[in-house]
Design a protein around this motif. Structure first.
Motif, PDB file in Angstrom:
ATOM      1  N   LEU A   1       5.765   3.938  -2.920  1.00 58.12           N
ATOM      2  CA  LEU A   1       6.767   4.650  -2.117  1.00 58.12           C
ATOM      3  C   LEU A   1       6.190   5.866  -1.395  1.00 58.12           C
ATOM      4  O   LEU A   1       6.818   6.409  -0.501  1.00 58.12           O
ATOM      5  CB  LEU A   1       7.922   5.107  -3.006  1.00 58.12           C
ATOM      6  CG  LEU A   1       9.070   4.113  -3.186  1.00 58.12           C
ATOM      7  CD1 LEU A   1      10.189   4.747  -3.973  1.00 58.12           C
ATOM      8  CD2 LEU A   1       9.591   3.622  -1.845  1.00 58.12           C
ATOM      9  N   GLN A   2       4.972   6.291  -1.821  1.00 64.68           N
ATOM     10  CA  GLN A   2       4.361   7.466  -1.169  1.00 64.68           C
ATOM     11  C   GLN A   2       4.175   7.223   0.327  1.00 64.68           C
ATOM     12  O   GLN A   2       4.256   8.139   1.136  1.00 64.68           O
ATOM     13  CB  GLN A   2       2.991   7.789  -1.796  1.00 64.68           C
ATOM     14  CG  GLN A   2       3.036   8.010  -3.308  1.00 64.68           C
ATOM     15  CD  GLN A   2       2.786   6.725  -4.087  1.00 64.68           C
ATOM     16  OE1 GLN A   2       3.352   5.687  -3.763  1.00 64.68           O
ATOM     17  NE2 GLN A   2       1.960   6.804  -5.105  1.00 64.68           N
ATOM     18  N   ASN A   3       3.905   5.958   0.683  1.00 67.20           N
ATOM     19  CA  ASN A   3       3.714   5.610   2.092  1.00 67.20           C
ATOM     20  C   ASN A   3       4.809   4.623   2.485  1.00 67.20           C
ATOM     21  O   ASN A   3       4.611   3.417   2.499  1.00 67.20           O
ATOM     22  CB  ASN A   3       2.317   4.993   2.296  1.00 67.20           C
ATOM     23  CG  ASN A   3       1.983   4.834   3.769  1.00 67.20           C
ATOM     24  OD1 ASN A   3       2.867   4.807   4.618  1.00 67.20           O
ATOM     25  ND2 ASN A   3       0.706   4.728   4.077  1.00 67.20           N
ATOM     26  N   LYS A   4       5.986   5.178   2.781  1.00 68.06           N
ATOM     27  CA  LYS A   4       7.170   4.336   2.989  1.00 68.06           C
ATOM     28  C   LYS A   4       7.035   3.416   4.197  1.00 68.06           C
ATOM     29  O   LYS A   4       7.425   2.255   4.159  1.00 68.06           O
ATOM     30  CB  LYS A   4       8.405   5.218   3.134  1.00 68.06           C
ATOM     31  CG  LYS A   4       9.703   4.482   2.881  1.00 68.06           C
ATOM     32  CD  LYS A   4      10.846   5.420   2.575  1.00 68.06           C
ATOM     33  CE  LYS A   4      11.375   6.077   3.824  1.00 68.06           C
ATOM     34  NZ  LYS A   4      12.605   6.849   3.570  1.00 68.06           N
ATOM     35  N   SER A   5       6.451   3.932   5.297  1.00 67.71           N
ATOM     36  CA  SER A   5       6.343   3.115   6.508  1.00 67.71           C
ATOM     37  C   SER A   5       5.402   1.930   6.277  1.00 67.71           C
ATOM     38  O   SER A   5       5.663   0.819   6.741  1.00 67.71           O
ATOM     39  CB  SER A   5       5.857   3.955   7.687  1.00 67.71           C
ATOM     40  OG  SER A   5       4.575   4.476   7.429  1.00 67.71           O
TER      41      SER A   5
ATOM     42  N   MET B   1       7.272  -0.574   4.160  1.00 71.75           N
ATOM     43  CA  MET B   1       8.285  -1.232   4.983  1.00 71.75           C
ATOM     44  C   MET B   1       7.652  -2.337   5.841  1.00 71.75           C
ATOM     45  O   MET B   1       8.176  -3.450   5.915  1.00 71.75           O
ATOM     46  CB  MET B   1       8.969  -0.192   5.873  1.00 71.75           C
ATOM     47  CG  MET B   1      10.265  -0.663   6.514  1.00 71.75           C
ATOM     48  SD  MET B   1      11.061   0.622   7.520  1.00 71.75           S
ATOM     49  CE  MET B   1      11.524   1.823   6.300  1.00 71.75           C
TER      50      MET B   1
ATOM     51  N   GLN C   1      15.769   5.877  -6.172  1.00 75.60           N
ATOM     52  CA  GLN C   1      14.928   4.722  -5.842  1.00 75.60           C
ATOM     53  C   GLN C   1      15.738   3.628  -5.154  1.00 75.60           C
ATOM     54  O   GLN C   1      15.273   3.003  -4.196  1.00 75.60           O
ATOM     55  CB  GLN C   1      14.274   4.163  -7.107  1.00 75.60           C
ATOM     56  CG  GLN C   1      13.209   5.057  -7.698  1.00 75.60           C
ATOM     57  CD  GLN C   1      12.739   4.559  -9.051  1.00 75.60           C
ATOM     58  OE1 GLN C   1      12.767   3.374  -9.334  1.00 75.60           O
ATOM     59  NE2 GLN C   1      12.316   5.488  -9.899  1.00 75.60           N
TER      60      GLN C   1
ATOM     61  N   VAL D   1      16.231   4.602  -1.531  1.00 73.22           N
ATOM     62  CA  VAL D   1      15.007   4.509  -0.726  1.00 73.22           C
ATOM     63  C   VAL D   1      14.668   3.047  -0.438  1.00 73.22           C
ATOM     64  O   VAL D   1      14.372   2.680   0.703  1.00 73.22           O
ATOM     65  CB  VAL D   1      13.833   5.211  -1.438  1.00 73.22           C
ATOM     66  CG1 VAL D   1      12.525   4.951  -0.699  1.00 73.22           C
ATOM     67  CG2 VAL D   1      14.086   6.712  -1.536  1.00 73.22           C
ATOM     68  N   PHE D   2      14.730   2.201  -1.463  1.00 74.14           N
ATOM     69  CA  PHE D   2      14.382   0.794  -1.251  1.00 74.14           C
ATOM     70  C   PHE D   2      15.394   0.086  -0.358  1.00 74.14           C
ATOM     71  O   PHE D   2      15.056  -0.864   0.351  1.00 74.14           O
ATOM     72  CB  PHE D   2      14.213   0.071  -2.592  1.00 74.14           C
ATOM     73  CG  PHE D   2      12.801   0.133  -3.114  1.00 74.14           C
ATOM     74  CD1 PHE D   2      11.835  -0.756  -2.670  1.00 74.14           C
ATOM     75  CD2 PHE D   2      12.433   1.107  -4.012  1.00 74.14           C
ATOM     76  CE1 PHE D   2      10.532  -0.681  -3.127  1.00 74.14           C
ATOM     77  CE2 PHE D   2      11.131   1.196  -4.488  1.00 74.14           C
ATOM     78  CZ  PHE D   2      10.178   0.300  -4.042  1.00 74.14           C
TER      79      PHE D   2
ATOM     80  N   GLU E   1      16.612   1.362   2.237  1.00 76.29           N
ATOM     81  CA  GLU E   1      16.147   1.680   3.591  1.00 76.29           C
ATOM     82  C   GLU E   1      14.964   0.792   3.987  1.00 76.29           C
ATOM     83  O   GLU E   1      14.772   0.481   5.159  1.00 76.29           O
ATOM     84  CB  GLU E   1      15.703   3.147   3.669  1.00 76.29           C
ATOM     85  CG  GLU E   1      16.812   4.161   3.495  1.00 76.29           C
ATOM     86  CD  GLU E   1      16.263   5.585   3.398  1.00 76.29           C
ATOM     87  OE1 GLU E   1      15.111   5.788   3.827  1.00 76.29           O
ATOM     88  OE2 GLU E   1      16.969   6.469   2.888  1.00 76.29           O
ATOM     89  N   VAL E   2      14.167   0.406   2.991  1.00 78.05           N
ATOM     90  CA  VAL E   2      12.917  -0.315   3.241  1.00 78.05           C
ATOM     91  C   VAL E   2      13.154  -1.822   3.348  1.00 78.05           C
ATOM     92  O   VAL E   2      12.558  -2.500   4.171  1.00 78.05           O
ATOM     93  CB  VAL E   2      11.889  -0.011   2.123  1.00 78.05           C
ATOM     94  CG1 VAL E   2      10.650  -0.873   2.251  1.00 78.05           C
ATOM     95  CG2 VAL E   2      11.519   1.460   2.141  1.00 78.05           C
TER      96      VAL E   2
END
Length: 306
Positions: free
Chosen positions: A194-198, A201, A237, A240-241, A243-244
């Motif tokens: 998750l540290q690097n979300k883009s 994704m 979490q 966040v997920f 969104e991904v």
């Protein structure tokens, strides 16, 4: 051990935090506002969250009034009924009737993703299904090794490539292998960085496109694994997920080791994602399909009232 007893045993710590604590609040008291205030406080301490606790207590208050409940000690049954209704009916796993069902498993590292995949494979194999695993978390060599160990333990094949390989290519190979071997299910491990979300994704988006191209409608399930011991952090979490990737169901693990089982309620209420499996212990059979009624009964009825 019966299924309800398995739920009760696995949720022992959550029940102690909620039902057993409330029993001391309820004992010998008539129903009044102070009882509901203490109930709300207990729910919040059980990781139900403030907004969800307020909503639950209000629903319990209305139902108690409707049933003409006068003694606080009669509330556990009302609580169980309201909570079960709040969680909704059980939501079954999707199945692809025209070929292998593809399940993506996502979640942060350490949540219990690989163990969940192994236990899912065991559950489906026990039903007579043919299962294949895809080691698409190629970022960590340990993740591939762990999946291989689970594959050997359960007795299912694992499709893998070298560390650093394209995860979508691993999923592609697994789907092709599943078609050739007439498998019922492809369960795919994925990275949880998750540290690097883009980057995550993009990676999951590519996996989805490849799966969809090879099997229309795939992936048929995207399961997010959340470590139950993290409490409210699990809710973060989930957000966040969402969104991904399009999460279709939640797996809450390690509930046997925590008093934070209340986290299930805000996940369902606030994120509108059904919980589909829960981990109730370390055994191979301790990953169980989520049953809202059994869950509510198991955490609401104090030990002395069973």
């Amino acid at each position: 051990m019966g299924l309800f007893e398995r739920f009760r045993k696995g949720l022992e710590k959550s029940r102690a935090a909620m039902a057993d604590r409330l029993l001391t609040v309820f004992r010998g008291r008539r129903l009044d506002d102070s009882v509901f205030e203490e109930m709300e406080e207990t729910l919040i301490l059980s990781d139900v969250g403030v907004d969800t606790a307020v909503e639950l207590v209000e629903a319990i208050r209305k139902e108690a009034r409707k049933r003409h409940i006068e003694r606080a000690e009669d509330l556990p049954e009302v609580m169980a009924d309201v909570m079960a209704e709040f969680l909704g009916p059980p939501v079954e796993m999707a199945e692809n009737p025209e070929g292998p069902t593809v399940v993506l498993v996502v979640g942060v590292n350490g949540a219990g993703k690989t163990t969940t995949i192994g236990k899912l494979a065991h559950a489906y194999k026990s039903q007579g299904k043919r299962v294949i695993l895809a080691a698409a978390d190629t970022f960590r060599a340990a993740a591939i090794d762990q999946l291989l160990i689970w594959g050997e333990r359960v007795g299912v094949d694992v499709v893998r490539q070298a560390q650093g390989a394209d995860p979508a290519a691993v999923v592609y190979d697994a789907i092709q292998a599943a078609k050739a071997r007439r498998c019922d299910l492809v369960i795919c491990d994925t990275a949880g960085r998750l540290q690097n979300k883009s980057h995550l994704m993009n990676e999951l988006s590519k996996i989805r496109k490849v799966a969809e191209r090879e099997l229309p409608g795939a992936p048929h399930e995207v399961l997010l694994v959340i470590d139950g011991t993290t409490g409210q952090n699990g809710l973060v979490q989930a957000r966040v997920f969402k969104e991904v990737v399009q999460v279709t169901g939640i797996v809450v693990t390690k509930l046997d080791g925590t008093a934070k089982g209340g986290i299930v309620f805000p996940i369902v209420r606030e994120e509108k994602i059904p919980v589909k499996w829960i981990g109730l212990g370390e055994g191979m059979d301790d990953l169980q399909p989520f049953d809202p009624r059994m869950f509510a009964e198991a955490i609401c009825r104090p030990e002395s009232r069973v």
